[in-house]
Design an enzyme around this catalytic site. Sequence first.
Site, mmCIF file in Angstrom:
data_model
loop_
_atom_site.group_PDB
_atom_site.id
_atom_site.type_symbol
_atom_site.label_atom_id
_atom_site.label_comp_id
_atom_site.label_asym_id
_atom_site.label_seq_id
_atom_site.Cartn_x
_atom_site.Cartn_y
_atom_site.Cartn_z
ATOM 1 N N SER A 121 46.321 -11.262 -7.938
ATOM 2 C CA SER A 121 46.844 -11.258 -6.574
ATOM 3 C C SER A 121 47.605 -9.972 -6.297
ATOM 4 C CB SER A 121 47.770 -12.453 -6.363
ATOM 5 O OG SER A 121 48.406 -12.388 -5.103
ATOM 6 N N SER A 122 47.529 -9.531 -5.063
ATOM 7 C CA SER A 122 48.287 -8.360 -4.641
ATOM 8 C C SER A 122 49.687 -8.739 -4.165
ATOM 9 C CB SER A 122 47.550 -7.632 -3.508
ATOM 10 O OG SER A 122 47.423 -8.488 -2.381
ATOM 11 N N THR A 175 35.143 -38.263 -13.474
ATOM 12 C CA THR A 175 33.970 -38.581 -12.665
ATOM 13 C C THR A 175 34.407 -38.596 -11.215
ATOM 14 O OG1 THR A 175 34.387 -40.955 -12.944
ATOM 15 C CG2 THR A 175 32.867 -39.916 -14.495
ATOM 16 N N SER A 184 -7.171 -0.662 -6.384
ATOM 17 C CA SER A 184 -6.693 -1.006 -5.048
ATOM 18 C C SER A 184 -5.226 -1.397 -5.173
ATOM 19 C CB SER A 184 -7.493 -2.189 -4.479
ATOM 20 O OG SER A 184 -6.838 -2.759 -3.361
ATOM 21 N N THR A 185 -4.498 -1.265 -4.091
ATOM 22 C CA THR A 185 -3.128 -1.810 -4.090
ATOM 23 C C THR A 185 -3.155 -3.289 -4.440
ATOM 24 O OG1 THR A 185 -2.393 -0.229 -2.417
ATOM 25 C CG2 THR A 185 -1.086 -2.240 -2.666
ATOM 26 N N ASN A 186 -4.229 -3.961 -3.997
ATOM 27 C CA ASN A 186 -4.277 -5.415 -4.110
ATOM 28 C C ASN A 186 -4.439 -5.926 -5.532
ATOM 29 O OD1 ASN A 186 -4.182 -5.080 -1.395
ATOM 30 N ND2 ASN A 186 -6.225 -5.891 -0.966
ATOM 31 N N THR A 216 0.817 -1.213 0.000
ATOM 32 C CA THR A 216 0.000 0.000 0.000
ATOM 33 C C THR A 216 0.850 1.262 0.000
ATOM 34 O OG1 THR A 216 -1.852 -1.099 1.112
ATOM 35 C CG2 THR A 216 -1.737 1.307 1.297
ATOM 36 N N LYS A 222 49.669 -14.050 -11.343
ATOM 37 C CA LYS A 222 48.524 -14.898 -11.026
ATOM 38 C C LYS A 222 47.253 -14.356 -11.698
ATOM 39 C CE LYS A 222 46.538 -17.326 -7.055
ATOM 40 N NZ LYS A 222 45.090 -17.130 -7.229
#
Length: 464
Positions: free
Chosen positions: A313-314, A182, A135-137, A97, A319
């Site tokens: 990577s830092s 697998t 209506s909101t509904n 609403t 990487k």
Amino acid sequence: MRIEKDALGKLEIPDDVYWGIHTARALKNFPSTGEKIDEEFIRCYGYIKKSAAFLNKKLGFLETKIADAVIQAADELISGSLMKWVVVDPLCGGAGTSINMNINEVIANRATEILGGKLGEYIVHPLDHVNLHQSTNDTFPTAGKMATIALLKQLVENVTNLQDSLQKKEAEYRKMIKPARTQLMDAVPISLGQEFGAMAEAISRDRWRLYKVEERIRMVNLGGTAVGTGIAADRKYVLSIVETLRTVSGIKIAKAENLIDATQNMDVFAEIHGLLKALATNLIKISNDIRLLGSGPGSAIGEIKLPKLQAGSSIMPGKINPVIPEYVVQLSLAVLGHDAIINFAVSSGNLELNAFVPEIIHYTLKSLRFLTIAANSLANYILKIEANPEKMRENLLSSSAILTPLITTYGYDKVQEWIELSSKTGKNLWEIVKDSLGEEAEKFKAKLISNKSTGIGFSHQDFE
């Protein structure tokens, strides 16, 4: 500040805002969670308000100048210029609403301004004019279904592109033989193209399911007002509003056969989101398979070369990480979470209304957005993947599973004996086979690493 009043009293409202007292109360009652109402949902709500004004004008329930001002304001909402004023949190209480009223107030204030009035003066009233016969509904679920249809189309387009990307890799790599796996352990030969082909087939199913499910979301309850009986709405309006909305919006919706059912039951969202969940599971599986196939690359599988998109990577130079598959997995995991929320919310409705429809629609639309982004990102990433044929051949020849077709010629126990001897002595598997079979071993080896080994029913007859 301007003063507005309702049945609960008076409130001060900033002079320059297009929302009013109901929105102000909602902002106090439902503090922001950081979530935002989907723009497509707001746009579809604008279509509903425009269509209602158009039909009410046609039927003589709204003065022409009032209706035209509402239509112009609704068009501005649809275009996006008024969207910033729809400020209520999407996870509000009240079955939506407050969101409906927020939109009503924005349109009413802008329409009032168009007619020469001031914000808060309400020459055009939020309820008597903008919300007339609604209506909101019935408006809220209808806007949610329309937005779902619009976003579904975008998702299907991106899923189609993902399928196409996978099929291109299927064709490109159909002759590149490698070991299958697998339970993450070496298995019989397969082509890299066949692996991508299986991924494409899974996404093809998702594409078809999502394409067909649109039919299930088209039935709307607009015109049903509060509980689906159409109370407080003229019969002519009830019978014509959905057709009017379909014409105005261009979205293919239809009036539900049972408006009461369509007002209280939200199970179609559980159905739709179940298919979104299925897509999410496939995206997770494909993304993780790509991560595995590209893992290492020097110390693990490394059978595909992943695109170099950013430093990984830092601290470790050189990487490269599978950032897009990781991104897709995270978006897809969020969708799995949304599915649980939606199932609980759909089942929590009571009697003639589900009070949790804002949460149902919000997370459905959010999932559609997430999966559209995920499918598009993954499709573009897959096109940039390259095969590593040297690594595939190395992995294939070092795998004992490649000898599997020989069991139909020499028996399971004999092949097992070669494998165990190689394991105990550390001697190359093919040297063991050659010691046992002589020059025949080379003929078998050539056949086993050929495309024939990945065909249907490859067995001892293929060695003759």
